[in-house]
Design an enzyme around this catalytic site. Structure first.
Site, PDB file in Angstrom:
ATOM      1  N   ASP A   1       0.837  -1.192   0.000  1.00  0.00           N
ATOM      2  CA  ASP A   1       0.000   0.000   0.000  1.00  0.00           C
ATOM      3  C   ASP A   1       0.879   1.252   0.000  1.00  0.00           C
ATOM      4  O   ASP A   1       1.724   1.411  -0.876  1.00  0.00           O
ATOM      5  CB  ASP A   1      -0.961  -0.062   1.206  1.00  0.00           C
ATOM      6  CG  ASP A   1      -2.006   1.029   1.223  1.00  0.00           C
ATOM      7  OD1 ASP A   1      -2.977   0.911   0.451  1.00  0.00           O
ATOM      8  OD2 ASP A   1      -1.855   1.997   1.984  1.00  0.00           O
TER       9      ASP A   1
ATOM     10  N   HIS B   1      -7.039  -6.817   0.103  1.00  0.00           N
ATOM     11  CA  HIS B   1      -5.958  -5.839   0.019  1.00  0.00           C
ATOM     12  C   HIS B   1      -4.723  -6.174   0.849  1.00  0.00           C
ATOM     13  O   HIS B   1      -3.603  -5.914   0.434  1.00  0.00           O
ATOM     14  CB  HIS B   1      -6.516  -4.484   0.459  1.00  0.00           C
ATOM     15  CG  HIS B   1      -5.537  -3.363   0.441  1.00  0.00           C
ATOM     16  ND1 HIS B   1      -4.881  -2.950  -0.704  1.00  0.00           N
ATOM     17  CD2 HIS B   1      -5.088  -2.549   1.451  1.00  0.00           C
ATOM     18  CE1 HIS B   1      -4.096  -1.931  -0.416  1.00  0.00           C
ATOM     19  NE2 HIS B   1      -4.187  -1.676   0.881  1.00  0.00           N
TER      20      HIS B   1
END
Length: 308
Positions: A122, A288
């Site tokens: 991320d 994610h």
């Protein structure tokens, strides 16, 4: 510089309560913010960079195993976790990925590592991408988790992406609008964010969530996070535009969640092949947070890619 002798340069906090066998330390580079990091192991150096809204604790499921093959350094990015939270400055420059990338390069150099491998999830992947551009001699190999390049994602924004990744557009609003709204119920915002991105129930255990919430409950952390996103939508895009013709020379491993927004929205390998000379990777059956949802698969991929 040997790792043991280098440790004299750092303040020791104590054993990590989340990363088994790791020691927590603080490092303050000249002119830079204080950085909290966890370190363990011997062997080739490997840097781990977390994303939002996590801290270095996100690596708890794989870092101990990696430390059997590598010297593993897992740090809190500036503004996150227990690292310092400098003011954003003009144009949010202090949270530009260029400035955020200077911290780990300085940390690794102080540990005696001028060249190292890095894995970033991320926001940490975006810092690592900029690091590979600005410090090509430092980055040997680069792994990025569940991201496409920032400039690509903004350039291809449509209604579906803006809906799924609403915080990209909410957190960049002028201070103090997002900070004050999140302050009304930080736990709800954090829980909604993590649960919405993870597709594996229970991947973020209650103890890890409580640690993330401890950090997220600090108003300075929430402001720093907004500054991070504000920089990404402004000065970072300027830096990316200036480097549009430059490609990452280090080999890149791109991993992403097949069930997440990035995997559903982009041809991830295609986006990275536009930015780097050598790219490989695949999707994992998760959302994610790959390192929390599919730790064993992530571990296998990193050991193979980094040559462990």
């Amino acid at each position: 510089m040997a790792l043991v002798s280098a440790m004299a340069l750092f303040d020791t906090i104590g054993p990590s309560p989340f990363l088994d066998g790791f020691t927590l330390r603080d490092f303050t580079p000249p002119g830079g913010p204080r950085i909290r990091f966890a370190v363990a192991g011997e062997g080739p150096p490997l840097l781990l960079l977390h994303g939002h809204p996590q801290t270095h604790v996100t690596w708890r499921k794989i870092a101990p195993a990696l430390a059997r093959r590598f010297t593993v350094v897992a740090m809190d990015l500036r503004g996150y976790g227990d690292s310092a939270k400098p003011e954003g400055g003009a144009d949010h420059v202090n949270y530009s990925k260029r400035e955020m990338a200077r911290d780990p390069v300085a940390l690794m150099a102080a540990l005696g590592f001028r060249r190292f491998d890095v894995a970033g999830h991320d926001r940490g992947g975006r810092v690592a991408h900029r690091m590979a551009l600005d410090h090509p001699d430092a980055v040997r190999r680069l792994a990025v988790f569940d991201i496409a390049p920032t400039a690509t994602m903004y350039a291809r924004t449509d209604k579906d992406f803006a809906t799924r990744y609403f915080w990209w557009f909410f957190l960049i609003q002028p201070h103090p609008f997002p900070e004050r709204l999140i302050a009304s119920d930080p736990e709800y915002f954090l829980r909604t964010h993590i649960d919405g991105q993870s597709k594996t129930p229970g991947a973020t255990e209650s103890e890890a969530f409580a640690e993330y919430l401890r950090c997220y409950s600090d108003p300075a952390t929430r402001h720093a996070i907004c500054e991070d996103y504000r920089a990404a939508a402004g000065i970072d895009l300027d830096h990316d535009a200036a480097d549009a013709g430059t490609r990452v020379q280090a080999p890149v491993l791109a991993l992403w969640g097949a069930l997440g927004t990035v995997g559903r929205t982009y041809d991830v390998l295609e986006t990275w092949r536009d930015k780097a000379v050598e790219v490989s990777g695949r999707a994992l059956d998760c959302g994610h947070t790959l390192q929390e949802e599919r730790p064993e698969e992530v571990l296998d991929e990193l050991l193979a890619f980094f040559g462990g």
